[in-house]
Design an enzyme around this catalytic site. Sequence first.
Site, PDB file in Angstrom:
ATOM      1  N   ASP A 107       0.811  -1.211   0.000  1.00 15.66           N
ATOM      2  CA  ASP A 107       0.000   0.000   0.000  1.00 15.66           C
ATOM      3  C   ASP A 107       0.849   1.267   0.000  1.00 15.66           C
ATOM      4  OD1 ASP A 107       0.908  -0.549   2.577  1.00 15.66           O
ATOM      5  OD2 ASP A 107      -1.066  -1.077   3.323  1.00 15.66           O
ATOM      6  N   ASN A 114      -7.342  -2.900  14.508  1.00 16.48           N
ATOM      7  CA  ASN A 114      -8.747  -3.173  14.155  1.00 16.48           C
ATOM      8  C   ASN A 114      -8.876  -4.402  13.252  1.00 16.48           C
ATOM      9  OD1 ASN A 114      -7.724  -2.293  11.752  1.00 16.48           O
ATOM     10  ND2 ASN A 114      -9.133  -0.585  11.466  1.00 16.48           N
ATOM     11  N   HIS A 171      -7.185  -4.944  10.396  1.00 13.25           N
ATOM     12  CA  HIS A 171      -6.954  -4.760   8.960  1.00 13.25           C
ATOM     13  C   HIS A 171      -5.692  -5.485   8.498  1.00 13.25           C
ATOM     14  CE1 HIS A 171      -4.601  -0.680   9.536  1.00 13.25           C
ATOM     15  NE2 HIS A 171      -3.744  -1.682   9.471  1.00 13.25           N
ATOM     16  N   GLU A 180      -9.714  -2.187   5.578  1.00  7.37           N
ATOM     17  CA  GLU A 180     -10.305  -1.913   6.884  1.00  7.37           C
ATOM     18  C   GLU A 180     -11.527  -2.816   7.111  1.00  7.37           C
ATOM     19  OE1 GLU A 180      -8.448  -0.266   8.677  1.00  7.37           O
ATOM     20  OE2 GLU A 180      -7.965   1.755   7.995  1.00  7.37           O
TER      21      GLU A 180
HETATM   22  C1  F6R Z   1       1.564  -1.522   6.098  1.00  7.16           C
HETATM   23  C2  F6R Z   1       0.237  -2.121   6.199  1.00  7.16           C
HETATM   24  C3  F6R Z   1      -0.527  -2.159   7.475  1.00  7.16           C
HETATM   25  C4  F6R Z   1       0.351  -2.459   8.694  1.00  7.16           C
HETATM   26  C5  F6R Z   1      -0.489  -2.472   9.967  1.00  7.16           C
HETATM   27  C6  F6R Z   1       0.364  -2.689  11.198  1.00  7.16           C
HETATM   28  O1  F6R Z   1       2.075  -1.624   4.795  1.00  7.16           O
HETATM   29  O2  F6R Z   1      -0.262  -2.560   5.216  1.00  7.16           O
HETATM   30  O3  F6R Z   1      -1.539  -3.131   7.386  1.00  7.16           O
HETATM   31  O4  F6R Z   1       0.965  -3.713   8.516  1.00  7.16           O
HETATM   32  O5  F6R Z   1      -1.173  -1.258  10.094  1.00  7.16           O
HETATM   33  O6  F6R Z   1       1.222  -1.603  11.363  1.00  7.16           O
HETATM   34  P1  F6R Z   1       2.407  -1.665  12.421  1.00  7.16           P
HETATM   35  O7  F6R Z   1       3.314  -2.748  11.976  1.00  7.16           O
HETATM   36  O8  F6R Z   1       3.072  -0.302  12.310  1.00  7.16           O
HETATM   37  O9  F6R Z   1       1.795  -1.905  13.736  1.00  7.16           O
END
Ligand code: F6R
Length: 258
Positions: free
Chosen positions: A67, A135, A137, A142
């Site tokens: 992303d 959450n 995701h 989401e």
């Molecule tokens: C990042 C992504 C997100 C993160 C998730 C966890 O490319 O796609 O899904 O993997 O938000 O983020 P962290 O690792 O910072 O807790």
Amino acid sequence: MEVIQVRSIEEIGQVALREVLAVVKRNSRAVLGLATGSSPIGLYHAMIKDHQKNKTSYANIRTINLDEYVGIESSHSQSYRTFMNEHLFNHIDINPKNIHLPVGNGDDLRLECERYERVLQENNVDLQILGIGSNGHIAFNEPGTSFHSRTHVVTLDERTRQDNARFFNHLDEVPKYAITMGIESILRAKQIVLIAMGKNKAKAVAHMIGGSVSTDCPASVLQLHPNVVVIADEEALSELKVKPSILIDGVKLFKCNG
Ligand code: F6R
């Protein structure tokens, strides 16, 4: 689904590195699906150290990131392009032509999603690295996102923006939109390694592993994938109901159905 409980970010890096090296050594032209955020940092650190010490080459490896934020330049200090350059790409021998990330600051985001989906169709991901949001995701899919989604533009959940505000000076600076690989696109990967650390992931991790498969927790869809390894610390696994089945060198291995 296999769940490996580790004790530190270093151990996360080592265990995840083993999975990456198995793929890269089997096929020097493999496709790695990559994530940003705190979770994969230990892995990227371990990949860089291994590259320097053991000369593991990424010259022909292709990478596809999950992303990118919409509305900030690729050169912005918090863009995912910058994150990847700083945490991995600048330190290994990858060919820049083989690096793929969505471009979030163009004029036509719909065309960009179509372009990125074509990149995914042409490069079948061998190993996908994932984190998980508090959450539930995966990538920026989401809660409520269809399991049939492909690359699309999302409005970020308020909780996701608050979680990510730690990387910006102020919550107002956190982008409101992003381009993300869809859930169907993620599930096409041959193998998935999901990394989770910390107490704020515990509820989402427990649902992902032991809860119902539901769009309320997008990560729960991973129960339907045949080859998923979850690497997590004790805090992230603290709400899990199942007990570990194997203990090797202090590393707990949980075998789960699904
Ligand atoms: C990042 C992504 C997100 C993160 C998730 C966890 O490319 O796609 O899904 O993997 O938000 O983020 P962290 O690792 O910072 O807790």
